[in-house]
Design a protein around this motif. Structure first.
Motif, PDB file in Angstrom:
ATOM      1  N   GLN A 109       0.822  -1.210   0.000  1.00 28.01           N
ATOM      2  CA  GLN A 109       0.000   0.000   0.000  1.00 28.01           C
ATOM      3  C   GLN A 109       0.857   1.262   0.000  1.00 28.01           C
ATOM      4  OE1 GLN A 109      -2.212  -0.920   3.547  1.00 28.01           O
ATOM      5  NE2 GLN A 109      -3.872  -1.926   2.422  1.00 28.01           N
ATOM      6  N   VAL A 110       1.886   1.270   0.843  1.00 25.89           N
ATOM      7  CA  VAL A 110       2.753   2.449   0.925  1.00 25.89           C
ATOM      8  C   VAL A 110       3.561   2.607  -0.362  1.00 25.89           C
ATOM      9  CG1 VAL A 110       4.652   3.531   2.181  1.00 25.89           C
ATOM     10  CG2 VAL A 110       2.868   2.309   3.436  1.00 25.89           C
ATOM     11  N   MET A 111       4.099   1.514  -0.862  1.00 27.69           N
ATOM     12  CA  MET A 111       4.855   1.575  -2.110  1.00 27.69           C
ATOM     13  C   MET A 111       3.983   2.087  -3.260  1.00 27.69           C
ATOM     14  SD  MET A 111       7.034  -1.969  -2.026  1.00 27.69           S
ATOM     15  CE  MET A 111       8.285  -2.297  -0.791  1.00 27.69           C
ATOM     16  N   ALA A 112       2.726   1.662  -3.285  1.00 24.22           N
ATOM     17  CA  ALA A 112       1.820   2.109  -4.343  1.00 24.22           C
ATOM     18  C   ALA A 112       1.685   3.625  -4.330  1.00 24.22           C
ATOM     19  CB  ALA A 112       0.455   1.447  -4.181  1.00 24.22           C
ATOM     20  N   MET A 113       1.581   4.206  -3.141  1.00 18.26           N
ATOM     21  CA  MET A 113       1.473   5.662  -3.056  1.00 18.26           C
ATOM     22  C   MET A 113       2.772   6.343  -3.468  1.00 18.26           C
ATOM     23  SD  MET A 113      -0.800   6.303   0.396  1.00 18.26           S
ATOM     24  CE  MET A 113       0.122   5.207   1.475  1.00 18.26           C
ATOM     25  N   ASP A 114       3.895   5.806  -2.997  1.00 14.20           N
ATOM     26  CA  ASP A 114       5.185   6.424  -3.287  1.00 14.20           C
ATOM     27  C   ASP A 114       5.553   6.345  -4.769  1.00 14.20           C
ATOM     28  OD1 ASP A 114       5.488   7.057  -0.637  1.00 14.20           O
ATOM     29  OD2 ASP A 114       6.992   5.524  -0.202  1.00 14.20           O
ATOM     30  N   LEU A 115       5.138   5.268  -5.440  1.00 14.24           N
ATOM     31  CA  LEU A 115       5.580   5.030  -6.805  1.00 14.24           C
ATOM     32  C   LEU A 115       4.567   5.419  -7.873  1.00 14.24           C
ATOM     33  CD1 LEU A 115       7.377   1.599  -6.257  1.00 14.24           C
ATOM     34  CD2 LEU A 115       8.412   3.871  -6.449  1.00 14.24           C
ATOM     35  N   ALA A 116       3.357   5.753  -7.476  1.00 16.56           N
ATOM     36  CA  ALA A 116       2.340   6.150  -8.463  1.00 16.56           C
ATOM     37  C   ALA A 116       2.800   7.296  -9.360  1.00 16.56           C
ATOM     38  CB  ALA A 116       1.032   6.499  -7.761  1.00 16.56           C
ATOM     39  N   PRO A 117       3.481   8.325  -8.836  1.00 18.41           N
ATOM     40  CA  PRO A 117       3.917   9.409  -9.728  1.00 18.41           C
ATOM     41  C   PRO A 117       4.905   8.959 -10.812  1.00 18.41           C
ATOM     42  CG  PRO A 117       3.990  10.106  -7.425  1.00 18.41           C
ATOM     43  CD  PRO A 117       3.776   8.631  -7.427  1.00 18.41           C
ATOM     44  N   HIS A 118       5.497   7.783 -10.632  1.00 13.96           N
ATOM     45  CA  HIS A 118       6.464   7.266 -11.602  1.00 13.96           C
ATOM     46  C   HIS A 118       5.841   6.238 -12.544  1.00 13.96           C
ATOM     47  CE1 HIS A 118       9.651   9.239  -9.343  1.00 13.96           C
ATOM     48  NE2 HIS A 118       9.161   8.698  -8.238  1.00 13.96           N
ATOM     49  N   GLY A 119       4.524   6.071 -12.464  1.00 15.97           N
ATOM     50  CA  GLY A 119       3.854   5.110 -13.334  1.00 15.97           C
ATOM     51  C   GLY A 119       4.099   3.671 -12.951  1.00 15.97           C
ATOM     52  N   ILE A 120       4.384   3.433 -11.681  1.00 17.27           N
ATOM     53  CA  ILE A 120       4.636   2.077 -11.188  1.00 17.27           C
ATOM     54  C   ILE A 120       3.509   1.681 -10.238  1.00 17.27           C
ATOM     55  CG2 ILE A 120       6.215   0.571  -9.920  1.00 17.27           C
ATOM     56  CD1 ILE A 120       8.467   2.559 -10.715  1.00 17.27           C
ATOM     57  N   ARG A 121       2.845   0.588 -10.553  1.00 19.12           N
ATOM     58  CA  ARG A 121       1.781   0.073  -9.700  1.00 19.12           C
ATOM     59  C   ARG A 121       2.329  -1.024  -8.796  1.00 19.12           C
ATOM     60  NH1 ARG A 121      -1.517  -2.831 -11.910  1.00 19.12           N
ATOM     61  NH2 ARG A 121      -0.314  -3.261 -13.814  1.00 19.12           N
ATOM     62  N   VAL A 122       1.813  -1.097  -7.569  1.00 18.44           N
ATOM     63  CA  VAL A 122       2.249  -2.119  -6.610  1.00 18.44           C
ATOM     64  C   VAL A 122       1.016  -2.740  -5.967  1.00 18.44           C
ATOM     65  CG1 VAL A 122       3.708  -2.659  -4.629  1.00 18.44           C
ATOM     66  CG2 VAL A 122       4.297  -0.712  -6.109  1.00 18.44           C
ATOM     67  N   ASN A 123       0.940  -4.053  -6.026  1.00 22.04           N
ATOM     68  CA  ASN A 123      -0.161  -4.782  -5.408  1.00 22.04           C
ATOM     69  C   ASN A 123       0.369  -6.021  -4.697  1.00 22.04           C
ATOM     70  OD1 ASN A 123      -2.783  -3.430  -6.461  1.00 22.04           O
ATOM     71  ND2 ASN A 123      -1.554  -3.676  -8.323  1.00 22.04           N
ATOM     72  N   ALA A 124      -0.476  -6.573  -3.844  1.00 16.45           N
ATOM     73  CA  ALA A 124      -0.143  -7.827  -3.155  1.00 16.45           C
ATOM     74  C   ALA A 124      -1.178  -8.881  -3.513  1.00 16.45           C
ATOM     75  CB  ALA A 124      -0.114  -7.624  -1.644  1.00 16.45           C
ATOM     76  N   ILE A 125      -0.750 -10.119  -3.584  1.00 15.11           N
ATOM     77  CA  ILE A 125      -1.694 -11.231  -3.687  1.00 15.11           C
ATOM     78  C   ILE A 125      -1.598 -12.036  -2.400  1.00 15.11           C
ATOM     79  CG2 ILE A 125      -1.849 -11.425  -6.186  1.00 15.11           C
ATOM     80  CD1 ILE A 125       0.314 -13.511  -6.145  1.00 15.11           C
ATOM     81  N   CYS A 126      -2.747 -12.556  -1.980  1.00 15.19           N
ATOM     82  CA  CYS A 126      -2.846 -13.212  -0.669  1.00 15.19           C
ATOM     83  C   CYS A 126      -3.413 -14.614  -0.843  1.00 15.19           C
ATOM     84  CB  CYS A 126      -3.740 -12.391   0.258  1.00 15.19           C
ATOM     85  SG  CYS A 126      -3.184 -10.689   0.511  1.00 15.19           S
ATOM     86  N   PRO A 127      -2.560 -15.575  -1.144  1.00 17.40           N
ATOM     87  CA  PRO A 127      -3.062 -16.942  -1.306  1.00 17.40           C
ATOM     88  C   PRO A 127      -3.447 -17.579   0.024  1.00 17.40           C
ATOM     89  CG  PRO A 127      -0.929 -16.617  -2.398  1.00 17.40           C
ATOM     90  CD  PRO A 127      -1.137 -15.466  -1.470  1.00 17.40           C
ATOM     91  N   ALA A 128      -4.445 -18.449  -0.042  1.00 14.48           N
ATOM     92  CA  ALA A 128      -4.685 -19.427   1.022  1.00 14.48           C
ATOM     93  C   ALA A 128      -3.701 -20.575   0.770  1.00 14.48           C
ATOM     94  CB  ALA A 128      -6.137 -19.895   0.966  1.00 14.48           C
ATOM     95  N   PRO A 129      -3.783 -21.683   1.488  1.00 17.62           N
ATOM     96  CA  PRO A 129      -2.853 -22.771   1.199  1.00 17.62           C
ATOM     97  C   PRO A 129      -2.894 -23.186  -0.272  1.00 17.62           C
ATOM     98  CG  PRO A 129      -3.925 -23.194   3.279  1.00 17.62           C
ATOM     99  CD  PRO A 129      -4.619 -22.008   2.666  1.00 17.62           C
TER     100      PRO A 129
END
Length: 232
Positions: free
Chosen positions: A145-165
């Motif tokens: 979440q923090v990286m997404a905010m910091d990098l948005a001005p540079h055209g870089i998206r950041v997301n997480a995936i949350c697998p179960a087992p």
């Protein structure tokens, strides 16, 4: 020139599946793992200099998946401090170092990019016996979440995936029959996931044409576990 995707933890399991799926859709992939495996750079993700050197050697980097991670199934009262520290170092510091180095390369390249951090449903909900692992994956989600905010001005998206087992070598080693029965009883889909299913979610988030307006998101890939309430 084809765009390049770097993957930590790329020798097996989720990381390897993402690499295979990405190559099938036209990505050039560079894989790293702590294990010396053919086609995979040997890398300690907690070594800042080694991570920076690995990323610096990649051309046209436009994607990163941080899949390197370790776990332990240990109750709180039996968790040694060194185990707690080691899990956070690999799972959290390792993600931070790779994402920071990749983001710097993407900014320098001027084409933007996408970063996917592999978290876990254990970072969304408390899971018994996963105090260190859960803490590490909750941190990974917040970092995304923090990286997404910091990098948005540079055209870089950041997301997480949350697998179960997911059916991976790590899960096979950690989950006995009783653990598997407990998990599947609480997952609406009533089964463990496949690495290919996680790979498809990662590819969606890496694809700027399909997910251009998605950043700072934690996507469960969990058969409904995170959204489930009381089950009959």
């Amino acid at each position: 020139m084809a765009k390049r995707l770097a993957i930590t933890g790329g020798a097996s399991g989720i990381g390897a599946a993402i690499g295979a799926a990405a190559r099938a859709t036209g990505w050039e992939t560079s894989l790293a793992d702590h294990m010396p495996v053919a086609g995979c750079t040997a890398l300690d993700v907690t070594d800042a200099a080694a991570v920076a050197d690995w990323i610096a050697g990649l051309t046209d980097l436009q994607g990163l998946v941080c899949s390197a991670g370790i776990s332990a199934a240990t109750p709180l009262l039996d968790t040694p401090p060194e185990t707690f520290r080691r899990i956070l170092d690999v799972n959290v510091t390792g993600c931070f170092l790779a994402a920071q180095a990749a983001a710097r390369a993407m900014v320098a390249g001027g084409k933007g990019g996408a970063i996917v951090l592999v978290a876990s449903v254990s970072g969304l909900r408390g899971v018994q016996g996963r105090v260190a692992y859960g803490a590490s994956k909750a941190a990974v989600i917040n970092m995304a979440q923090v990286m997404a905010m910091d990098l948005a001005p540079h055209g870089i998206r950041v997301n997480a995936i949350c697998p179960a087992p997911i059916e991976t070598p790590m899960v096979t080693a950690l989950h006995d029959a009783a653990t598997r029965a407990q998990w599947t009883s609480r997952i609406p889909a009533a089964r463990y996931g496949r690495v290919e299913e996680v790979a498809e979610a990662a590819l969606f988030l890496l694809d700027s044409a399909r997910s251009s307006y998605i950043t700072g998101h934690a996507l469960p890939v969990d058969g409904g576990y995170a959204g489930a309430g009381v089950m009959a």
